[in-house]
Design a protein around this motif. Structure first.
Motif, PDB file in Angstrom:
ATOM      1  N   ARG A 178       0.892  -1.294   0.068  1.00  0.00           N
ATOM      2  CA  ARG A 178       0.095   0.011   0.053  1.00  0.00           C
ATOM      3  C   ARG A 178       0.711   1.146  -0.153  1.00  0.00           C
ATOM      4  O   ARG A 178       0.315   2.205  -0.296  1.00  0.00           O
ATOM      5  N   ASN A 179       2.206   1.014   0.542  1.00  0.00           N
ATOM      6  CA  ASN A 179       2.945   2.190   0.620  1.00  0.00           C
ATOM      7  C   ASN A 179       4.488   2.004   0.145  1.00  0.00           C
ATOM      8  O   ASN A 179       4.690   0.744   0.116  1.00  0.00           O
ATOM      9  N   ASP A 180       5.317   2.809   0.233  1.00  0.00           N
ATOM     10  CA  ASP A 180       6.753   2.634   0.264  1.00  0.00           C
ATOM     11  C   ASP A 180       7.337   1.590   1.455  1.00  0.00           C
ATOM     12  O   ASP A 180       8.217   0.886   1.014  1.00  0.00           O
ATOM     13  N   GLU A 192       5.697  -0.746   2.889  1.00  0.00           N
ATOM     14  CA  GLU A 192       5.334  -2.136   2.463  1.00  0.00           C
ATOM     15  C   GLU A 192       6.083  -2.661   1.479  1.00  0.00           C
ATOM     16  O   GLU A 192       6.349  -3.928   1.619  1.00  0.00           O
ATOM     17  N   ARG A 193       6.375  -1.725   0.577  1.00  0.00           N
ATOM     18  CA  ARG A 193       7.086  -2.342  -0.753  1.00  0.00           C
ATOM     19  C   ARG A 193       8.526  -2.740  -0.270  1.00  0.00           C
ATOM     20  O   ARG A 193       8.997  -3.777  -0.622  1.00  0.00           O
TER      21      ARG A 193
END
Length: 295
Positions: free
Chosen positions: A75-77, A79-80
């Protein structure tokens, strides 16, 4: 100490339940384990059966007990970055990419579980992500991936199965001997002359006593695997990052993980005496890395 007592109680409860089921089957099918070989076979079936059922359910139980959310689409950097970091570490460690999850908890902690090296879960708490730097989180993830690569979940299950087997077996052998002695039966040992409430009560008593002793063995292995996972993380990301992560963990409280997940977190709970701890003291883990032990 209360948490450790609950952990012991959970394991003993499993053995006692298996014991009751085994005695019911003995009564229904008219089995009299006069043969120690027959008793050992049935004890192994129940001892390993319960341990492997828990292993097969481990990911489901972990997600349910912690409310962990698997990252299917970042969902966001942040988590990536988590998913990419675990993917890179898993590749280096030679295991299939684990599921990566986040669970809501203020305490900094993480765990790995799953039925095999190629079917695993690595989860981190929101508290860990908030309180640690990227280098420290990277080290924690490497520690958990090392657990997976070392096959610690399966090995712990095998050890638990072995100790369960001998707890069930020895409790019945000793209960039979004591029951025979109390009844003045000199015809032999084991289940000869056994049965009844006295025998069953002795079985439960000995299972509790042997079960407490057996958990000391399980706890010992659990502590050793933490040293090995720390060493594995040091190889993946460097010892200084792992030492920094452990020092950060020293600043927080003892683990608040559910007792069923106690042995799987990167940080354990304190107890009166290391024999009853699933994790070595953090200062000992740091010292082991500094001295290059367990590498």
């Amino acid at each position: 100490m209360k948490r450790v007592a609950l952990f012991l109680a959970t394991n003993l409860a499993v053995i006692v339940v298996l014991s009751i089921v085994l005695n019911i089957l003995m009564a229904v099918f008219g089995i009299d384990f006069a043969s120690y070989t027959g008793l050992l076979v049935f004890a192994a079936l129940f001892g390993f059966g319960g341990a492997f059922i828990s292993l097969m359910m481990s990911k489901w139980m972990a997600k349910r007990s912690t409310g962990a959310r698997v990252i299917e689409q970042p969902r966001n950097d942040a988590e990536r970055w988590l998913v990419e970091t675990v993917a890179n570490q898993a590749k280096k460690a030679g295991v299939k990419m684990p599921e990566v999850a986040i669970y809501d908890s203020p305490e900094p902690n993480a765990f790995a579980t799953g039925p095999s090296k190629n079917d695993s879960l690595v989860a981190v708490s929101t508290g860990l992500l908030r309180s640690m730097s990227k280098d420290e989180v990277e080290a924690v993830l490497a520690h958990e991936v090392s657990h997976v690569a070392n096959g610690d979940m399966v090995t712990l299950t095998l050890i638990q199965g072995v100790v369960n087997t001998f707890v069930i077996f020895l409790a019945r052998v000793l209960a039979g001997l004591v029951n025979n002695a109390l009844r003045g039966n000199q015809s032999g040992g084991g289940r000869h002359g056994g049965g009844g409430f006295a025998y069953f009560g002795l079985v439960i008593l000995f299972e509790i006593l042997f079960g407490m002793l057996a958990q000391i063995i399980v706890f010992y292995f659990s502590r050793q695997r933490e040293y090995r996972a720390d060493a594995g993380a040091a190889r993946l990301v460097g010892p200084q990052k792992m030492i920094a992560a452990l020092r950060r963990l020293q600043q927080g409280r003892e683990s608040q993980l559910d007792d069923r997940m106690l042995a799987f977190g990167i940080k354990g709970k304190l107890a009166k005496g290391e024999l009853m701890m699933t994790h070595p003291p953090l200062e000992k883990r740091i010292a082991a890395l500094q001295q290059g032990r367990y590498s």
